[in-house]
Design a protein around this motif. Structure first.
Motif, PDB file in Angstrom:
ATOM      1  N   GLU A   1      69.783 146.356  -4.538  1.00  0.00           N
ATOM      2  CA  GLU A   1      68.398 146.811  -4.259  1.00  0.00           C
ATOM      3  C   GLU A   1      68.531 147.088  -2.543  1.00  0.00           C
ATOM      4  OE1 GLU A   1      64.943 144.396  -5.062  1.00  0.00           O
ATOM      5  OE2 GLU A   1      65.276 144.511  -6.953  1.00  0.00           O
TER       6      GLU A   1
ATOM      7  N   THR B   1      69.392 150.753  -1.992  1.00  0.00           N
ATOM      8  CA  THR B   1      68.245 151.724  -2.338  1.00  0.00           C
ATOM      9  C   THR B   1      67.100 151.749  -1.268  1.00  0.00           C
ATOM     10  OG1 THR B   1      66.892 150.275  -3.686  1.00  0.00           O
ATOM     11  CG2 THR B   1      68.619 151.785  -4.377  1.00  0.00           C
ATOM     12  N   ARG B   2      67.227 150.314  -0.414  1.00  0.00           N
ATOM     13  CA  ARG B   2      66.130 150.355   0.400  1.00  0.00           C
ATOM     14  C   ARG B   2      66.821 150.639   1.983  1.00  0.00           C
ATOM     15  NH1 ARG B   2      65.495 144.920  -1.562  1.00  0.00           N
ATOM     16  NH2 ARG B   2      66.646 144.073   0.139  1.00  0.00           N
TER      17      ARG B   2
ATOM     18  N   LEU C   1      72.876 159.355 -11.094  1.00  0.00           N
ATOM     19  CA  LEU C   1      72.440 158.167 -10.296  1.00  0.00           C
ATOM     20  C   LEU C   1      72.349 158.908  -8.823  1.00  0.00           C
ATOM     21  CD1 LEU C   1      71.729 155.355  -9.913  1.00  0.00           C
ATOM     22  CD2 LEU C   1      74.210 154.985  -9.400  1.00  0.00           C
ATOM     23  N   CYS C   2      73.491 159.761  -8.386  1.00  0.00           N
ATOM     24  CA  CYS C   2      73.161 160.278  -7.140  1.00  0.00           C
ATOM     25  C   CYS C   2      72.164 161.286  -6.926  1.00  0.00           C
ATOM     26  CB  CYS C   2      74.786 160.976  -6.937  1.00  0.00           C
ATOM     27  SG  CYS C   2      76.115 159.577  -6.699  1.00  0.00           S
TER      28      CYS C   2
ATOM     29  N   ARG D   1      69.439 161.422  -8.669  1.00  0.00           N
ATOM     30  CA  ARG D   1      68.080 160.769  -8.734  1.00  0.00           C
ATOM     31  C   ARG D   1      67.773 160.189  -7.191  1.00  0.00           C
ATOM     32  NH1 ARG D   1      68.822 155.777 -11.657  1.00  0.00           N
ATOM     33  NH2 ARG D   1      69.120 157.151 -13.369  1.00  0.00           N
ATOM     34  N   ASN D   2      68.983 159.760  -6.651  1.00  0.00           N
ATOM     35  CA  ASN D   2      68.668 159.402  -5.069  1.00  0.00           C
ATOM     36  C   ASN D   2      69.057 160.498  -3.966  1.00  0.00           C
ATOM     37  OD1 ASN D   2      68.203 156.036  -5.291  1.00  0.00           O
ATOM     38  ND2 ASN D   2      69.768 156.713  -6.667  1.00  0.00           N
ATOM     39  N   ASN D   3      69.250 161.618  -4.503  1.00  0.00           N
ATOM     40  CA  ASN D   3      69.719 162.436  -3.455  1.00  0.00           C
ATOM     41  C   ASN D   3      70.542 162.197  -2.449  1.00  0.00           C
ATOM     42  OD1 ASN D   3      69.063 165.244  -2.508  1.00  0.00           O
ATOM     43  ND2 ASN D   3      67.690 164.605  -0.857  1.00  0.00           N
ATOM     44  N   TRP D   4      71.734 161.800  -3.224  1.00  0.00           N
ATOM     45  CA  TRP D   4      72.922 161.360  -2.572  1.00  0.00           C
ATOM     46  C   TRP D   4      73.832 162.476  -2.635  1.00  0.00           C
ATOM     47  CZ3 TRP D   4      73.343 155.796  -5.123  1.00  0.00           C
ATOM     48  CH2 TRP D   4      72.350 155.021  -4.392  1.00  0.00           C
TER      49      TRP D   4
END
Length: 273
Positions: free
Chosen positions: A186, A189-190, A242-243, A245-248
């Motif tokens: 976590e 993501t934070r 995954l990337c 979804r997190n805009n990586w």
């Protein structure tokens, strides 16, 4: 007919560590695939006694001579001896220094090993390297917000060597593996400070690299799924999702060297700030 490479001697003479010469020599030699350089590296050559031993070695194995010697007298000795032997030699830094002098309108100080001075940048690189080693492979995730870059990716996408390369440029880099079914910390993501970059590669390439890794594993390790292309494709699909979804941003390392991957990451930093 058998394809045989030609071998030649490449002498690299430096008054510092020789890293600049090694990089320049290998970059040039790589353009000649039919020939292979036998490297002779002579670092920290700063007086006549040391240099005479080097010149004798060159005499015994003639070849191309590259040098970064800022002392004009020592450089002159190299030029003269190479003319006598009949081998080519080049001062790698001289054309660059002359260009700088012409543009800046002032002479250089001609200090040996000037690029390795223990200044603030040096200590920043050491700090970055220590941070990177402490945060390899998902270790100490609570500190991820202190990183400049966090690399995420499935197994064998060169996360660790890329992290170390970036650290040597003063960039604090953490890395963490992406494993389907295992949530990322976590703290990642934070995190608001670091640039998070995903690394991927083709399933074929990952399968090949992983098969080599299995040669050093214990007999109790079952690697069928680890090297299976279908399973790897599912891992990559999960990593892409995954990337996204997190805009990586994602970088495909299939055909990239560590240096090229690091350069792409460095280019992303100002663009995403």
């Amino acid at each position: 007919m058998e394809n045989r490479k030609n071998y030649f001697h490449l002498h690299l003479v430096s008054d510092s560590t020789g890293e600049t010469l090694i990089a320049a020599g290998r970059a040039a030699a790589a353009q000649f695939q039919s020939s292979h350089a036998l490297e002779h590296v002579y670092p920290l050559i700063r007086n006549k006694k040391q240099l005479m031993q080097v010149l004798d070695a060159i005499d015994g194995a003639p070849g191309i001579v590259l040098y970064t010697i800022v002392d004009r007298e020592l450089a002159g000795m190299i030029d003269q001896r190479c003319r006598e032997i009949g081998v080519p030699c080049v001062s790698v830094l001289d054309p660059i220094i002359e260009l700088f002098q012409s543009y800046l309108g002032s002479p250089s100080r001609r200090r040996s090993g000037a690029q390795h001075v223990m200044d603030a940048d040096y200590f920043a690189r050491i700090e970055a390297l220590n941070f990177t080693m402490d945060h390899d492979d998902g270790q100490m995730p609570a500190d991820f917000n202190e990183a400049d870059v966090v690399l995420v990716g499935v197994s064998r996408t060169s996360k660790t060597p890329t992290s170390i390369y970036l650290a040597n440029r003063g960039i604090k880099t953490a890395n963490i593996p992406i494993v389907p079914g295992v949530p990322l910390p976590e703290a990642l993501t934070r995190a608001t400070k670091p640039l998070v970059v995903g690394l991927i590669a083709s399933a074929d390439r990952l399968s090949q690299v992983r098969q080599h890794r299995l040669l050093g594993t214990t007999q109790s390790f079952h690697g069928e799924e680890y090297t299976d292309r279908a399973a790897i494709s599912e891992e990559l699909k999960y990593a892409r999702t995954l990337c996204a979804r997190n805009n990586w941003p994602l970088i495909d390392v299939t055909r990239r060297s560590i240096e090229e991957t690091a350069a792409a990451i460095v280019a992303l930093r100002p663009r995403l700030r």
